[in-house]
Design an enzyme around this catalytic site. Structure first.
Site, PDB file in Angstrom:
ATOM      1  N   ALA A  56       0.955  -0.936   0.340  1.00 17.67           N
ATOM      2  CA  ALA A  56       0.192  -0.340  -0.066  1.00 17.67           C
ATOM      3  C   ALA A  56       0.746   1.300   0.140  1.00 17.67           C
ATOM      4  CB  ALA A  56      -0.754  -0.264   1.261  1.00 17.67           C
ATOM      5  N   TYR A  57       1.924   1.247   0.876  1.00 19.01           N
ATOM      6  CA  TYR A  57       2.731   2.303   1.119  1.00 19.01           C
ATOM      7  C   TYR A  57       3.225   2.506  -0.339  1.00 19.01           C
ATOM      8  CZ  TYR A  57       6.565   5.496   2.628  1.00 19.01           C
ATOM      9  OH  TYR A  57       7.638   6.228   3.175  1.00 19.01           O
ATOM     10  N   SER A  58       3.867   1.722  -1.208  1.00 20.34           N
ATOM     11  CA  SER A  58       4.603   1.728  -1.977  1.00 20.34           C
ATOM     12  C   SER A  58       3.408   2.076  -3.217  1.00 20.34           C
ATOM     13  CB  SER A  58       5.449   0.554  -2.395  1.00 20.34           C
ATOM     14  OG  SER A  58       6.908   0.185  -1.971  1.00 20.34           O
TER      15      SER A  58
END
Length: 270
Positions: free
Chosen positions: A156-158
């Site tokens: 989700a972050y990447s």
């Protein structure tokens, strides 16, 4: 840091209440310029100045805003319009991390990560374009080396950061003839509360302790960010070997890169 570059400039910083954002305020406020901070919480530095406990050369203002809300961004921009009619530099610094395996991540975690890391800075930049165009300004987004490749336990972050990269790159090409600049800054591990305030696979507060390995201080990162703004050729900026490794190996040998990431981050996704 070249102080003369910043004298008299109007600078907007998001997320100046802590970490890298607070360090940007600390450094830039020593120069005669105008700084407007956008964050939920008023930075301690601005509180001290307003109470007469500290003096700085810069004029500092704070606008309270939830940068994941378009409605609140619109209100913040209306307030900002009363403070300035032009912006020289926009530091899109606010962000959130998200840690969990892909198969244990709910879609709500993706939505929260994208609201803060992607939709927030993109919408704010869109709303501030008239001010940036007036001053032929620069936009910098604080990203992460995790935005350079899909990192294990960081899907989700990447993805939210790499999507932001694509928008900034498109805008850079399209608006270059109007004098605007767009810089993607990818710091390595930094000693901030990012993990404590991040989100888990259910979209709830992560509450993880700080990374125990080698990391940069917020002031080191802020100094490098300022130097990147001063460099007219800056585009995608990394600070250390980990950033350079990801930046180049994704194109040279992605299979080797994935083996390294699998081994290095194995404990993170098991």
């Amino acid at each position: 840091m070249r102080a003369d570059t910043w004298v008299g400039k109007t600078i907007v910083v998001t997320g100046g209440s802590s970490g890298i954002g607070a360090s940007l305020l600390d450094l830039l406020s020593q120069i005669p310029c105008k700084i407007i901070n956008l964050s939920r919480t008023e930075p301690e530095l601005i509180q001290k100045i307003s109470k007469g406990k500290e003096k700085r050369a810069a004029s500092l203002s704070h606008i309270s805003v939830d940068l994941s809300s378009e409605k609140e961004i619109n209100k913040a921009v209306a307030k900002l319009a009363k403070l300035t009619d032009g912006i020289d530099v926009l530091f899109n610094n606010a962000g959130v991390t998200a840690h969990s395996r892909f198969d244990q991540t709910q879609i709500e975690a993706f939505r929260k990560a994208f609201d803060i890391n992607f939709f927030g800075p993109v919408f704010l930049t869109m709303r501030l374009l008239p001010y940036l165009k007036k001053n032929k300004g620069a936009v910098m987004v604080t990203s992460t080396v995790s935005g350079l490749y899909g990192i294990p336990a960081r899907s989700a972050y990447s993805s939210s950061k790499s999507a932001l990269h694509a928008v900034m790159e498109s805008a850079r090409i399209e608006l270059s003839e109007e004098g605007l600049r767009f810089i993607i800054f990818c710091p390595p591990y930094t000693k901030t509360n990012l993990r404590a305030n991040g989100i888990d696979g259910d979209g709830k507060k992560l509450g993880e302790s700080h990374y125990s390995g080698k990391s940069k201080s917020p002031i080191e990162v802020a100094k490098k960010m300022i130097e990147a703004i001063e460099d007219p050729n800056a585009r995608l900026v990394v600070m250390d070997k980990s950033g350079w490794f990801l930046k180049w190996m994704r194109n040279i040998s992605p299979s080797f890169l994935e083996k390294v990431l699998y081994k290095k981050l194995y404990k993170d996704f098991h």
